[in-house]
Write an enzyme that holds these catalytic residues in place. Structure first.
Site, PDB file in Angstrom:
ATOM      1  N   SER A   1       0.834  -1.200   0.000  1.00  0.00           N
ATOM      2  CA  SER A   1       0.000   0.000   0.000  1.00  0.00           C
ATOM      3  C   SER A   1       0.869   1.250   0.000  1.00  0.00           C
ATOM      4  O   SER A   1       1.892   1.316   0.666  1.00  0.00           O
ATOM      5  CB  SER A   1      -0.916   0.033   1.227  1.00  0.00           C
ATOM      6  OG  SER A   1      -1.643   1.256   1.255  1.00  0.00           O
TER       7      SER A   1
ATOM      8  N   LYS B   1      -4.249  -6.773   3.533  1.00  0.00           N
ATOM      9  CA  LYS B   1      -4.263  -5.674   2.555  1.00  0.00           C
ATOM     10  C   LYS B   1      -5.690  -5.400   2.077  1.00  0.00           C
ATOM     11  O   LYS B   1      -6.100  -4.246   1.881  1.00  0.00           O
ATOM     12  CB  LYS B   1      -3.365  -6.017   1.365  1.00  0.00           C
ATOM     13  CG  LYS B   1      -3.417  -5.004   0.205  1.00  0.00           C
ATOM     14  CD  LYS B   1      -3.069  -3.588   0.671  1.00  0.00           C
ATOM     15  CE  LYS B   1      -2.728  -2.656  -0.477  1.00  0.00           C
ATOM     16  NZ  LYS B   1      -3.732  -2.521  -1.518  1.00  0.00           N
TER      17      LYS B   1
ATOM     18  N   HIS C   1      -7.351  -3.494   4.739  1.00  0.00           N
ATOM     19  CA  HIS C   1      -6.791  -2.140   4.659  1.00  0.00           C
ATOM     20  C   HIS C   1      -7.571  -1.326   3.625  1.00  0.00           C
ATOM     21  O   HIS C   1      -7.973  -0.184   3.883  1.00  0.00           O
ATOM     22  CB  HIS C   1      -5.312  -2.216   4.266  1.00  0.00           C
ATOM     23  CG  HIS C   1      -4.711  -0.908   3.809  1.00  0.00           C
ATOM     24  ND1 HIS C   1      -4.974  -0.347   2.575  1.00  0.00           N
ATOM     25  CD2 HIS C   1      -3.859  -0.057   4.425  1.00  0.00           C
ATOM     26  CE1 HIS C   1      -4.333   0.789   2.454  1.00  0.00           C
ATOM     27  NE2 HIS C   1      -3.638   0.999   3.562  1.00  0.00           N
ATOM     28  N   ASN C   2      -7.790  -1.917   2.457  1.00  0.00           N
ATOM     29  CA  ASN C   2      -8.498  -1.192   1.404  1.00  0.00           C
ATOM     30  C   ASN C   2      -9.956  -0.956   1.772  1.00  0.00           C
ATOM     31  O   ASN C   2     -10.545   0.067   1.407  1.00  0.00           O
ATOM     32  CB  ASN C   2      -8.406  -1.971   0.091  1.00  0.00           C
ATOM     33  CG  ASN C   2      -7.029  -1.859  -0.540  1.00  0.00           C
ATOM     34  OD1 ASN C   2      -6.059  -1.532   0.126  1.00  0.00           O
ATOM     35  ND2 ASN C   2      -6.943  -2.150  -1.824  1.00  0.00           N
TER      36      ASN C   2
ATOM     37  N   GLU D   1      -9.969   1.883   3.993  1.00  0.00           N
ATOM     38  CA  GLU D   1      -9.691   3.032   3.122  1.00  0.00           C
ATOM     39  C   GLU D   1     -10.965   3.515   2.422  1.00  0.00           C
ATOM     40  O   GLU D   1     -11.220   4.731   2.348  1.00  0.00           O
ATOM     41  CB  GLU D   1      -8.642   2.609   2.093  1.00  0.00           C
ATOM     42  CG  GLU D   1      -8.297   3.623   1.028  1.00  0.00           C
ATOM     43  CD  GLU D   1      -7.382   3.029  -0.020  1.00  0.00           C
ATOM     44  OE1 GLU D   1      -7.706   3.124  -1.213  1.00  0.00           O
ATOM     45  OE2 GLU D   1      -6.337   2.445   0.354  1.00  0.00           O
TER      46      GLU D   1
END
Length: 625
Positions: A295, A350, A353-354, A357
């Site tokens: 990222s 990940k 995480h997105n 986000e």
């Protein structure tokens, strides 16, 4: 970049002879590890007593220090038994990316015969079996059989190590280009590859290399076999290609040119379930596979991203020096890269995480929408957001401020951008994962569906005509909007880390939530001051809404989000993620929910049974309604 070549193997395998010849061939310094044993170790071995780990520790530290000092001005060859992985870890401490291993391997009888012919050496043949007993075969060494002549062994080593790159990067899209430059800037010898399409896309790798000074020592390829042959073994190849079928196609094309023990590193936004399948498939071919979340976007990939690797820990250790070197650094100078867990876990983290986000971006969009409805110009909204930075700063807040201040001609650029928000799949996967795992990470789904809704532009235009109403003037205190935003961010981070924690339990990944928060404090898109705070919170609690500090914050912020969301509803202004944060929290903090009605309904039409509040045994009951 200077390197140390450690030649290892049991005593009598010919390390010293090969090491001396190799140092002459490469014109580098030679050291025999045996010469650095303290007298106490020499006395023990001379008396036929095997050395233990405690005896060897100081000796190994001495050799590590010797290597470090030599590497400041030159490369070197050091011969040392280094039979255990723990010994090799000590020898390569702080110089992993400059360390190469050669393993001289032979049978017990071969080496026993050599030892018996050796004169004036304190190593007794009686100790040979003890060396074979503790030998742990290295995963990352060039192994050569000792039945060859020393000169032939040196020739093999020289051909394998001279002019070979230590790391390969496949795919020169936006992220691949930035990562390759990052690797080169850190002193790694790399090979880069990109496919060519005649008449459309030609000499991509060569042209890219020529455009950047730091890549002048890199090797550029459009031929796959030549690319693979340019790399030291075990090969370390990072794939930076589109997720899905493209990744599978690239792996299939590469496999014929790989050998046992090579490592593929998938740095794309792959689905974690695909990563697990690829790991198992390649394991059957003796190829190792590491799934790595990256990222930071184009700039982060160049200057230092946040890196989330998952896979076999021992295999990760072979690529760790490269990934940690190119990663961003946290406030204490530690790399924003940490081993996440077994296969699939890196890409899962990940993915979440997105998802977090998506929510953070949607919340800022809703904040913008509130101020916009109140008639505030973009540059004035930017000023309000800038005033929030001392208490709520984040990378996404910073770029939103910059976006709102950008003008094109006499108007702000944001006013000219069509209100359709795209997505590349990770938000979808995160929503599916939270449903499959039964974790109520509702804000990720809400943010995703808000993007989907935005794409129905024509429908929205017509609906705005069909259902037009006279909006009342929206008036909300700026401080209350800030506090509502802070409240929703706490819920978002709670849900994200809850999803990671429950996935860890479901898939038996040993995840460290505090360490994941730490590597998200720099380099990545969701880095923020709040994430820094969560490092300590998650050391004490596995769910942030259980932590006293967070509980106190939420109690102070809750009245503001109630007010803001109520005003949005009354003024018919969509605020889906702000609203979802309130609704989730109200449900989360309700001891007795209306789910008893749902369970009764399920029993009525489907005999699904239910548990009773007056039966502590937990028995399931059914009623003939």
């Amino acid at each position: 970049m200077n390197n140390v070549i450690f030649i290892m193997g049991v005593s009598g395998c010919g390390k010293s002879t090969v090491g001396q010849l190799l140092s002459k061939r490469l014109k580098v310094t030679f050291f025999d590890g045996d010469d650095f044993h303290p007298q106490s170790n020499v006395d023990k071995m001379s008396n036929g007593v095997p050395l233990n780990d405690e005896d060897r520790y100081g000796w190994l530290v001495t050799l590590n220090k010797l290597a470090k000092e030599t590497l400041e001005s030159n490369s070197c060859v050091i011969v040392c038994s280094a039979l255990k992985q723990s010994y090799r870890d000590i020898l390569s401490t702080d110089i992993q990316n400059q360390t190469k291993w050669i393993h001289l391997a032979g049978s017990f009888d071969q080496i026993l015969d050599r030892i018996n012919k050796r004169e004036n050496h304190y190593m007794q043949s009686d100790l040979l079996q003890s060396q074979f007993d503790i030998l742990e075969e290295p995963l990352n060494a060039l192994e050569i059989k000792i039945d060859l002549k020393p000169e032939d062994i040196v020739e093999i080593i020289a051909k394998k190590m001279e002019m070979k790159s230590e790391f390969g990067l496949f795919g020169l899209g936006v992220m691949g280009k930035s990562l390759s430059r990052n690797l080169a800037q850190k002193g790694f010898n790399i090979s880069i590859f990109n496919r060519e399409v005649a008449g459309v896309e030609e000499s991509v790798a060569a042209n890219f290399k020529n455009d950047h000074e730091e890549l002048q020592t890199a090797k550029a390829f459009s031929d796959l076999e030549a690319f693979a042959n340019s790399l030291q073994t075990p090969r370390r190849i990072m794939l930076m290609v589109n997720a899905g079928k493209t990744t599978d196609s690239v792996i299939a094309d590469l496999v014929p040119f790989l050998t046992d023990g090579d490592i593929l590193i998938d740095g794309g936004n792959s689905n974690y379930l695909d990563t697990k399948e690829r790991h198992d498939l390649l394991k059957n071919k003796n190829i190792h596979f590491i799934g790595v979340g990256v990222s930071g976007g184009e700039e982060g990939a160049l200057k230092g991203p946040s890196i989330m690797p998952g896979g076999n820990k021992e295999i990760y250790n072979l690529v760790q020096p490269y990934l940690e070197k190119i990663a961003a650094k946290d406030a204490n100078g530690l790399p924003c890269c940490t081993y996440i867990g077994e296969e699939g876990s890196g890409h899962f983290v990940k993915m979440v995480h997105n998802g977090v986000e998506y929510v953070e971006m949607q919340l800022l969009a809703e904040v913008y929408s509130i101020f916009h409805r109140m008639g505030t110009a973009p540059d004035k909204i930017a000023d309000i957001l800038a005033s929030w930075q001392p208490t709520a700063n984040s990378y996404l807040l910073e770029i939103t401020i910059a976006i709102l201040r950008k003008k094109e001609g006499d108007d702000w650029l944001v006013n000219k951008i069509v209100d359709k928000a795209g997505n590349k799949g990770t938000g979808n996967w995160a929503t599916i994962a939270t449903a499959q795992l039964g974790v109520p990470s509702s804000m990720i789904a809400t943010a995703l569906f808000a993007r989907f809704n935005s794409f129905y532009k024509e429908d929205r235009i017509q609906a705005s005509i069909n259902f037009t109403t006279e909006n009342q003037e929206l008036v909300v205190d700026h401080q209350k909007v800030l506090e509502a935003y802070q409240f929703a961010r706490i819920v978002n981070h709670y849900q994200g880390f809850k999803l990671i924690a429950d996935a860890g339990k479901a898939y038996k990944w040993n995840l460290n939530l505090s360490e994941i928060a730490r590597i998200w404090t720099n380099g990545c898109i969701i880095r923020s001051d709040f994430m820094v705070e969560l490092i300590g919170v998650l050391k004490e609690e596995d769910a942030i809404l259980k932590h006293k500090t967070i509980i106190d914050q939420v109690k102070l912020l809750k009245p503001s989000i109630n007010t803001v969301v109520a005003n949005c509803v009354l003024n018919e202004l969509a605020a889906p993620c702000l609203s979802d944060a309130v609704n989730f929290f109200n449900g989360y903090t309700t001891a007795n929910s209306p789910a008893n009605i749902i369970q009764a309904q399920r029993d009525y039409f489907g005999a699904h049974t239910y548990q009773r509040t007056d039966d502590e045994s937990g028995t399931f009951h059914h009623t003939n309604w």
